[in-house]
Design an enzyme around this catalytic site. Sequence first.
Site, PDB file in Angstrom:
ATOM      1  N   PRO A   5       0.791  -0.952   0.155  1.00  0.00           N
ATOM      2  CA  PRO A   5       0.240   0.048  -0.094  1.00  0.00           C
ATOM      3  C   PRO A   5       0.613   1.311  -0.014  1.00  0.00           C
ATOM      4  O   PRO A   5       1.977   1.336   0.646  1.00  0.00           O
ATOM      5  CB  PRO A   5      -0.591  -0.123   1.447  1.00  0.00           C
ATOM      6  CG  PRO A   5      -0.711  -1.669   1.674  1.00  0.00           C
ATOM      7  CD  PRO A   5       0.670  -2.024   1.016  1.00  0.00           C
ATOM      8  N   GLU A   6       0.519   2.250  -0.865  1.00  0.00           N
ATOM      9  CA  GLU A   6       1.245   3.501  -0.739  1.00  0.00           C
ATOM     10  C   GLU A   6       0.182   4.599  -0.440  1.00  0.00           C
ATOM     11  O   GLU A   6      -0.941   4.211   0.334  1.00  0.00           O
ATOM     12  CB  GLU A   6       1.741   3.842  -2.412  1.00  0.00           C
ATOM     13  CG  GLU A   6       2.521   2.456  -3.014  1.00  0.00           C
ATOM     14  CD  GLU A   6       2.834   2.691  -4.214  1.00  0.00           C
ATOM     15  OE1 GLU A   6       3.167   3.632  -4.862  1.00  0.00           O
ATOM     16  OE2 GLU A   6       3.154   1.636  -4.875  1.00  0.00           O
ATOM     17  N   LYS A  69       3.581   6.374   4.523  1.00  0.00           N
ATOM     18  CA  LYS A  69       2.778   4.844   4.245  1.00  0.00           C
ATOM     19  C   LYS A  69       2.243   4.450   5.701  1.00  0.00           C
ATOM     20  O   LYS A  69       2.077   3.457   5.956  1.00  0.00           O
ATOM     21  CB  LYS A  69       3.567   4.075   3.569  1.00  0.00           C
ATOM     22  CG  LYS A  69       4.045   4.370   2.230  1.00  0.00           C
ATOM     23  CD  LYS A  69       4.995   3.186   1.774  1.00  0.00           C
ATOM     24  CE  LYS A  69       5.582   3.630   0.378  1.00  0.00           C
ATOM     25  NZ  LYS A  69       6.641   2.749  -0.127  1.00  0.00           N
ATOM     26  N   ARG A 267      14.245  -3.055  -7.856  1.00  0.00           N
ATOM     27  CA  ARG A 267      12.549  -3.057  -8.038  1.00  0.00           C
ATOM     28  C   ARG A 267      12.297  -3.000  -9.607  1.00  0.00           C
ATOM     29  O   ARG A 267      12.751  -2.552 -10.377  1.00  0.00           O
ATOM     30  CB  ARG A 267      12.068  -1.858  -7.393  1.00  0.00           C
ATOM     31  CG  ARG A 267      12.555  -1.514  -5.898  1.00  0.00           C
ATOM     32  CD  ARG A 267      12.117  -2.774  -4.923  1.00  0.00           C
ATOM     33  NE  ARG A 267      10.517  -2.480  -4.930  1.00  0.00           N
ATOM     34  CZ  ARG A 267       9.915  -1.770  -4.139  1.00  0.00           C
ATOM     35  NH1 ARG A 267      10.301  -0.938  -3.202  1.00  0.00           N
ATOM     36  NH2 ARG A 267       8.564  -1.869  -4.424  1.00  0.00           N
TER      37      ARG A 267
END
Length: 300
Positions: A5-6, A69, A267
Site C-alpha cells: 500500500p502506498e 505510508k 525493483r
Amino acid sequence: MRGMPELPEVETVARELREGSAARGPSVLGRVIARVTVRWPRQIAAPAPRDVEARLRGQKVLAVGRRGKVIVFTLSRDVMLVHLRMSGDLTVVPGEAPPDKHAHTVFQFEDGSELRFSDTRKFGKVWVVADAAAVLGALGPEPLDDAFTPAVLAERLQGRHRLLKPLLLDQAFLAGVGNIYADEALHLAGLHPQRLSDTLTQREVRALWKALRLALNDGLRHNGASIDWQYRGGGYQEVLRAYGRAGRECQRPGCTGRIRRIVVGQRSTHFCPVCQLKRGPGVDWVEAAARRSRRARRED
Ligand SMILES: [Zn+2]
C-alpha cells in the site's frame, strides 16, 4: 505482482477507519482501549510487547490520519503508528465476530468492539510512542501538501545525484510514493526511470511535480489500487498506464511504444522506451523519432 500500500491506499484505509465503511466497519473514533492481545510479538516495534496493553489501556482514539505510508492514531496520551507493509489490514468488528487467525494484534475496546490488525505475511509493525517524530521524523515531504511546490522538488532533485526511480521510492526524499505511483508518475512526466536527478531541466521538474500529484490524486479518487495485497476495494489498477503493463501498448496519444519491464535498484520498473527519455530531450527525441520512422517503414 507484489505490491505494498502506498499513499492513496493508506490514506483510504485511514479515512475509512475515521468515517466507517463497509470494508472496515464502523468508525474507530471515540472508542476507548480496554485490552490488547498480541499473538505475534514481533509486530510490536515499541514499546516492549508485554508493556503495550498497560500503556494503551484507557486511551481514547481521538483522530486517525496518515504520514507517508504510516497510519497515525492520535490517542489521549500517546500516538499509535501502524505500518501495513505487504499484507496488513485494519478492521473494526463487534467482539462476537468470528475469529481471524491472521489478526496477530487485537485492540479490544470498552464497548466490546475490536480493532483487528490482520497480517498474513507478518511484515506489519505497530509503534506506541509519546512523540510521532521518533518514528516519522526522517520522512521527506508529503507530495500532496501545499508546501510541496515545484521549487521544493527542484531543490531536492538538484541536491542528489541519483537515478529517478530509486530516489522517488526513498521515503526520506518524498513520503508515501512506492513502486506503482513512481512508475505511473514517471510515465506521465515522460521521464526515464534511470535519468539522474540533477540533470532535469526546469520544465522536466515541473512535469514530474505535476505527474506525481496527478497520479496520487487519481489513485485517491479510485480509493487506491487493489493489486495482490489484502487491500480491498480500490479501482486504480483498472486505469494504470505503466505499472504491470509490460508488453502492452503505451497509452500516450501518438506514442507507438510498448511498455517494458526492467529492474532498477532491485525493483521492478515499467516504462515506455519511446516516450520516456533517458538523456536530454535533444538527443533522445531524435533517436525516438528515428525508431518510429524505422518502425513505420517496416510496417509499410
Ligand atoms: Zn510511450
